[in-house]
Design a protein around this motif. Structure first.
Motif, PDB file in Angstrom:
ATOM      1  N   LEU A 440     -25.056   2.514  -3.362  1.00 33.28           N
ATOM      2  CA  LEU A 440     -24.351   1.291  -3.010  1.00 33.28           C
ATOM      3  C   LEU A 440     -22.906   1.241  -3.490  1.00 33.28           C
ATOM      4  CD1 LEU A 440     -27.205  -1.307  -3.616  1.00 33.28           C
ATOM      5  CD2 LEU A 440     -26.556  -0.177  -1.487  1.00 33.28           C
ATOM      6  N   ALA A 441     -22.387   2.362  -4.000  1.00 33.73           N
ATOM      7  CA  ALA A 441     -20.979   2.413  -4.391  1.00 33.73           C
ATOM      8  C   ALA A 441     -20.130   2.732  -3.166  1.00 33.73           C
ATOM      9  CB  ALA A 441     -20.763   3.473  -5.463  1.00 33.73           C
ATOM     10  N   THR A 442     -18.895   2.235  -3.128  1.00 33.76           N
ATOM     11  CA  THR A 442     -17.975   2.576  -2.045  1.00 33.76           C
ATOM     12  C   THR A 442     -17.363   3.944  -2.327  1.00 33.76           C
ATOM     13  OG1 THR A 442     -17.434   0.253  -1.672  1.00 33.76           O
ATOM     14  CG2 THR A 442     -15.898   1.890  -0.809  1.00 33.76           C
ATOM     15  N   PRO A 443     -17.519   4.902  -1.418  1.00 33.41           N
ATOM     16  CA  PRO A 443     -16.985   6.247  -1.656  1.00 33.41           C
ATOM     17  C   PRO A 443     -15.465   6.229  -1.793  1.00 33.41           C
ATOM     18  CG  PRO A 443     -18.570   6.247   0.147  1.00 33.41           C
ATOM     19  CD  PRO A 443     -18.274   4.816  -0.153  1.00 33.41           C
ATOM     20  N   LYS A 444     -14.971   6.918  -2.775  1.00 28.79           N
ATOM     21  CA  LYS A 444     -13.529   7.066  -2.943  1.00 28.79           C
ATOM     22  C   LYS A 444     -13.032   8.131  -1.984  1.00 28.79           C
ATOM     23  CE  LYS A 444     -13.501   5.788  -7.849  1.00 28.79           C
ATOM     24  NZ  LYS A 444     -13.183   6.251  -9.210  1.00 28.79           N
ATOM     25  N   PRO A 445     -11.741   8.079  -1.592  1.00 27.39           N
ATOM     26  CA  PRO A 445     -10.749   7.048  -1.916  1.00 27.39           C
ATOM     27  C   PRO A 445     -10.919   5.807  -1.044  1.00 27.39           C
ATOM     28  CG  PRO A 445      -9.767   8.755  -0.571  1.00 27.39           C
ATOM     29  CD  PRO A 445     -11.155   9.209  -0.850  1.00 27.39           C
ATOM     30  N   TYR A 446     -10.504   4.670  -1.593  1.00 27.21           N
ATOM     31  CA  TYR A 446     -10.575   3.410  -0.858  1.00 27.21           C
ATOM     32  C   TYR A 446      -9.387   2.542  -1.231  1.00 27.21           C
ATOM     33  CZ  TYR A 446     -12.753   1.954  -5.299  1.00 27.21           C
ATOM     34  OH  TYR A 446     -13.022   1.726  -6.628  1.00 27.21           O
ATOM     35  N   MET A 447      -9.162   1.509  -0.424  1.00 23.86           N
ATOM     36  CA  MET A 447      -8.118   0.542  -0.757  1.00 23.86           C
ATOM     37  C   MET A 447      -8.755  -0.839  -0.826  1.00 23.86           C
ATOM     38  SD  MET A 447      -5.799  -0.301   2.619  1.00 23.86           S
ATOM     39  CE  MET A 447      -6.418  -1.312   3.962  1.00 23.86           C
ATOM     40  N   PRO A 448      -8.311  -1.670  -1.757  1.00 23.82           N
ATOM     41  CA  PRO A 448      -8.846  -3.031  -1.842  1.00 23.82           C
ATOM     42  C   PRO A 448      -8.164  -3.955  -0.826  1.00 23.82           C
ATOM     43  CG  PRO A 448      -7.289  -2.660  -3.618  1.00 23.82           C
ATOM     44  CD  PRO A 448      -7.393  -1.363  -2.864  1.00 23.82           C
ATOM     45  N   ILE A 449      -8.920  -4.828  -0.228  1.00 23.60           N
ATOM     46  CA  ILE A 449      -8.396  -5.866   0.663  1.00 23.60           C
ATOM     47  C   ILE A 449      -8.764  -7.209   0.054  1.00 23.60           C
ATOM     48  CG2 ILE A 449      -8.470  -6.884   2.975  1.00 23.60           C
ATOM     49  CD1 ILE A 449      -9.247  -4.148   4.064  1.00 23.60           C
ATOM     50  N   VAL A 450      -7.770  -8.033  -0.164  1.00 17.58           N
ATOM     51  CA  VAL A 450      -8.007  -9.351  -0.773  1.00 17.58           C
ATOM     52  C   VAL A 450      -7.579 -10.430   0.225  1.00 17.58           C
ATOM     53  CG1 VAL A 450      -7.732  -8.471  -3.117  1.00 17.58           C
ATOM     54  CG2 VAL A 450      -5.734  -9.323  -1.871  1.00 17.58           C
ATOM     55  N   GLN A 451      -7.909 -11.658  -0.108  1.00 18.34           N
ATOM     56  CA  GLN A 451      -7.652 -12.770   0.805  1.00 18.34           C
ATOM     57  C   GLN A 451      -6.177 -12.899   1.151  1.00 18.34           C
ATOM     58  OE1 GLN A 451      -8.577 -16.836  -0.554  1.00 18.34           O
ATOM     59  NE2 GLN A 451      -9.948 -16.978   1.216  1.00 18.34           N
ATOM     60  N   ALA A 452      -5.328 -12.570   0.197  1.00 18.47           N
ATOM     61  CA  ALA A 452      -3.886 -12.689   0.442  1.00 18.47           C
ATOM     62  C   ALA A 452      -3.414 -11.734   1.533  1.00 18.47           C
ATOM     63  CB  ALA A 452      -3.124 -12.421  -0.854  1.00 18.47           C
ATOM     64  N   ASP A 453      -4.082 -10.593   1.674  1.00 17.17           N
ATOM     65  CA  ASP A 453      -3.696  -9.628   2.713  1.00 17.17           C
ATOM     66  C   ASP A 453      -3.859 -10.214   4.111  1.00 17.17           C
ATOM     67  OD1 ASP A 453      -3.038  -7.525   0.952  1.00 17.17           O
ATOM     68  OD2 ASP A 453      -5.156  -7.004   0.734  1.00 17.17           O
ATOM     69  N   LEU A 454      -4.806 -11.145   4.250  1.00 12.18           N
ATOM     70  CA  LEU A 454      -5.069 -11.753   5.549  1.00 12.18           C
ATOM     71  C   LEU A 454      -3.967 -12.720   5.972  1.00 12.18           C
ATOM     72  CD1 LEU A 454      -7.812 -10.487   4.830  1.00 12.18           C
ATOM     73  CD2 LEU A 454      -8.901 -12.434   5.944  1.00 12.18           C
ATOM     74  N   GLN A 455      -3.080 -13.013   5.042  1.00 13.79           N
ATOM     75  CA  GLN A 455      -1.928 -13.846   5.362  1.00 13.79           C
ATOM     76  C   GLN A 455      -0.701 -12.992   5.666  1.00 13.79           C
ATOM     77  OE1 GLN A 455      -2.914 -16.977   5.490  1.00 13.79           O
ATOM     78  NE2 GLN A 455      -4.869 -16.308   4.597  1.00 13.79           N
ATOM     79  N   GLY A 456      -0.818 -11.689   5.418  1.00 13.65           N
ATOM     80  CA  GLY A 456       0.324 -10.801   5.616  1.00 13.65           C
ATOM     81  C   GLY A 456       0.066  -9.753   6.673  1.00 13.65           C
TER      82      GLY A 456
END
Length: 845
Positions: A440-456
């Motif tokens: 259940l871990a997200t395989p690396k490499p990855y990038m985080p997406i946060v709520q603020a990104d949805l405004q940009g």
């Protein structure tokens, strides 16, 4: 072959026999002897009866023989110039092409014993390479002279010609026991090729396309654009005439499914039918191309190619987050992102000089492969599999080649060596990833997406379902090259085994396709630049062929996954090159090319096939009628949702879980008691209308247990890259359409809405409304009559058994209208179901 030509050939044979008998008579009797007709007619040497032909008696033998020869020659020349054909009606081309005429014969008939497989090669003769075909034959004996299979310009000295025309079973080629006999036409074709100099050509797909001149045709008025000129030229060559334009209702339905995957809206249909202007159809096309549904339709195709899934695959098949990348694909199609940028971002969005979170998200294309989370696996073995998957996908998706064949050995047919394969894979070998990923871990490499990104920069993401607070973070797999000193080295893997390192290789690309310019670097960004070099022979051809395939049902090259030597030849090579150059030279504009295809007169033809047309061109290779084939399951289901008014048009977001037969996951998933911590064991359907009635594009796809209804209609499980779907016809498909909860619920809802909105109308009127809602066109009287009879039969049955009607009306979760008569609605529901099951409803016609 016409009757008179067959008679000419027969008489030619009679005259030749006549000449042979004259020679026999000349040897047996003195000139003054009477002509023995019985010996000519019956070849009976015992007969002593003589029959005299007085006109012939007055001719000397030499004059008679000369007359016979001249007559035979005259008839032969007349037949040749009238129509130069073989017995099968095929015309020998004036100039024989090695690529399009000769290589296919050699491949089909000769490569078995004289091809690339060294272990099966006989007599030391190799016909799949230029060097082998023109080499001295191994069986040339001292004193007997040197022999060649092919002597350019001299078929009489070419052993190949001697063997294929031989009547001796011991020397003829192919040998009788091989069951690969050549037709007379094929023999003549090979002979003419050698007569014309036996010019050898590089495989057509590895020669950069040049835009050909538009062909001259007789019926130019029929053509709407350049596509039609090429199509019409081939039709005329094969004695075909184009079909008339399809009826407006059928045409708008066809183009709407092709461009948006949905039926046209009722108001669009009404406007189109009322618009008698010359540009009426073009207005419809432009509106469909501008529709948000366009991006969703073409994303369906791209998800198959990109092997998109909501789970990792392999044994445990645990869930993953990949829907943000799907949202990006839809956005890219809707914005008509140029194809070169669209692909470059997916191959190397992380390496762009001005990389953003959006371009980084696009690079998730490379992480769509399967990933294991099963304990006990060998880490390096699976990491190598991920690299191989990316390499194979690159070859199939963008080059249209079977690169995976070169993983263990040099490709048998295409100029792709094992070194080429591992030099290409080296571009994908730098990712700092592991083969095994913890549960259940997200395989690396990855990038985080946060709520603020949805405004940009990521404002196109539909994240309302996931992001509830400012602290919520989504981890999206992306690409990244290792920054470690020296990076990871790449090697040729002996027999493809992960731990059998051979020679070290650097990043490179197959020179036989196009030499790789290393001055731009040796990374995935340089790889993308190589792919879109104007001199590249494959990139544009492969993509326009795929667009053609999606619009016409089959590519100009039928094997859209294989442009190599064993792939199909293009039916219209000049058209393919013209489209490729046009696509490349006009900014890699996908919408522009699609508009060109669907506005052509070729596309607008009726799909009805006359008996004559079906006999002359059963596969519709020459496109003398419009396309007709079964729709993708996504379009069939979405049509039912749209017709019933259930479809939720929301775009993007996480995948949803609509209806599915219960118990499937439990049967196939790992035991829950032992592996509950691993994730999903049971399929839990969504209940909210906002989820279960969304477009099929968003249906949750689990690799090991794909949605069973879509699988019945040949949808790809998405384990690997797929660039075309099969179109089978099986009883399972009929069972799905008759029993699937979603189809039956749509039938119930549509029946209820029509009965409510048309209260007091006759059953025939309601049936006509439903028919048009589903099929767009108006029904014929006979169709109404048959459906009305079905309705009357069913309503009698349900009035006799009201409880049975009530049980049927409980299908699905959409609320039931209690104000309607249950028997009336149940009967009408079955009529709707019958219309959903019509061949026309599940087909593009």
């Amino acid at each position: 072959m016409p009757w008179f030509e067959r008679r000419l050939i027969e008489w030619e044979g009679y005259l030749l026999s006549f000449w042979q008998n004259l020679l026999t008579l000349r040897r047996e009797k003195p000139r003054a002897s009477p002509f023995r007709a019985d010996r000519f007619l019956r070849n009976d040497k015992k007969s002593e009866d003589y029959l005299y032909f007085s006109p012939m008696r007055r001719l000397s033998f030499s004059k008679l023989a000369l007359a016979a020869v001249l007559l035979a020659l005259g008839i032969s020349l007349f037949a040749f110039f009238t129509k130069n054909e073989n017995g099968d009606g095929e015309r020998l081309p004036e100039v024989v092409s090695f690529n399009f005429h000769v290589r296919p014969i050699l491949s089909d008939r000769c490569f078995k014993c004289h091809g690339p497989d060294e272990k099966k090669r006989e007599a030391g003769l190799r016909l799949d390479t230029q060097e082998g075909a023109f080499a001295v034959l191994a069986d040339s004996l001292p004193g007997s002279g040197i022999h060649y299979a092919i002597v350019p310009g001299k078929p009489e000295q070419s052993t190949l010609i001697q063997r294929i025309f031989s009547a001796n079973a011991d020397s003829m080629m192919p040998p009788p026991d091989a069951h690969l006999a050549l037709s007379d036409f094929e023999k003549k074709l090979l002979k003419r090729w050698i007569e014309q100099g036996a010019k050898w050509e590089k495989h057509w797909a590895f020669i950069a396309p040049q835009k050909p001149d538009l062909p001259k045709v007789k019926n130019e008025k029929w053509a709407h654009n350049e596509v039609d000129l090429f199509i019409l030229q081939k039709q005329q060559e094969h004695g075909l005439e184009p079909s008339p334009e399809a009826e407006k209702e059928r045409l708008i339905r066809r183009v709407s499914f092709d461009l948006t995957g949905l039926p046209p809206a009722p108001e669009m249909v009404e406007n189109f039918l009322a618009d008698n202007s010359v540009e009426a159809y073009e207005k419809v096309v432009d509106a469909l191309l501008a529709s948000p549904a366009y991006g969703e339709r073409w994303a369906v195709y791209w998800l198959d190619l990109a092997r998109y899934s909501d789970t990792h695959g392999y044994q445990d098949d645990l869930p993953r987050v990949m829907w943000p990348w799907r949202d990006w694909v839809i956005k890219a199609f809707n914005e008509n992102m140029p194809y070169d940028r669209f692909v470059t971002w997916q191959l190397a969005g992380d390496l762009l000089p001005d990389a953003t979170k959006e371009s980084l998200l696009a690079s998730a294309f490379n992480r769509n492969h399967k990933i294991t989370q099963e304990g006990g696996v060998i880490d390096e073995e699976y990491r190598v599999e991920y690299v191989a998957d990316r390499t194979n996908t690159f070859g199939k998706a963008f080059l249209g080649l079977t690169m995976e064949c070169a993983r263990c050995h040099d490709h048998k047919y295409d100029p792709l060596s094992t070194r080429d394969y591992y030099a290409t894979s080296a571009f994908f070998n730098k990712v700092p990833e592991r083969g095994f990923v913890p549960n259940l871990a997200t395989p690396k490499p990855y990038m985080p997406i946060v709520q603020a990104d949805l405004q940009g920069v990521l404002k196109f993401l539909n994240g309302k379902e996931f992001f509830k607070t400012g602290k919520d973070t989504l981890l999206q797999m992306v690409m990244q090259d290792s920054v470690a000193k020296g990076g990871r080295k790449a090697y040729i893997l002996v027999r493809g085994q992960y731990d059998q390192h051979g020679e070290e290789v650097a990043e490179n690309l197959p020179a036989a396709i196009l030499p790789f310019d290393t001055s731009a670097g040796r990374n995935r960004l340089a790889m993308a630049k190589w792919l879109f070099d104007p001199r590249h022979p494959l990139t544009a051809r492969v993509m326009v062929n795929r667009l053609w395939q999606e619009v016409f049902g089959k590519g100009i090259v039928a094997t859209s996954d294989n442009f190599g030597l064993q792939g199909a030849l293009p039916t219209h090579p000049e058209l393919l090159d013209w489209l490729a150059c046009d696509f490349r030279d006009n900014g890699w504009d996908i919408k522009r090319t699609l508009r060109l295809l669907v506005t052509s007169a070729t596309y607008r033809q009726s799909s009805a096939a006359s008996e004559e047309l079906s006999e002359k061109d059963p596969e519709n290779r020459w496109l003398a009628r419009g396309p007709r084939y079964r729709l993708n399951y996504e379009f069939i289901r979405d049509n039912a949702l749209a017709a019933s008014g259930l479809l939720v048009p929301e775009i993007g977001g996480p995948s949803v879980k609509p209806y599915q037969p219960p118990g499937l996951w439990e049967e196939i998933s790992a035991d829950k008691t032992a592996n509950d911590f691993r994730g999903e064991n049971s399929y839990k359907p969504d209940t909210a209308a906002a989820k279960i009635y969304r477009r099929s594009l968003y249906t949750y796809n689990r690799r090991t247990i794909p949605p069973p209804t879509s699988l019945s209609f040949d949808a790809a499980p998405r384990d690997v890259c797929e660039v075309s779907r099969a179109r089978t016809s099986t009883p399972l498909q009929a069972l799905v359409m008759l029993n699937d909860v979603q189809i039956l619920e749509a039938a119930r809802v549509l029946a209820g809405r029509v009965l409510q909105d048309n209260a007091g109308q006759s059953p025939e009127s309601n049936i006509a409304t439903i028919f048009r809602q589903i099929l767009i066109r108006k029904p014929e009287k006979t169709e109404i009559h048959k459906l009305a009879a079905l309705y009357q039969e069913e309503i009698v049955r349900y009035r006799q058994d009201p409880e049975r009607a009530k049980k049927l009306l409980k299908t699905g979760r959409y609320p039931q209208n209690a104000a309607l008569d249950p028997a009336e609605q149940a009967a009408m529901m079955l009529v709707v179901s019958a219309i959903f099951n019509l061949d026309e409803a599940v087909s593009k016609t």
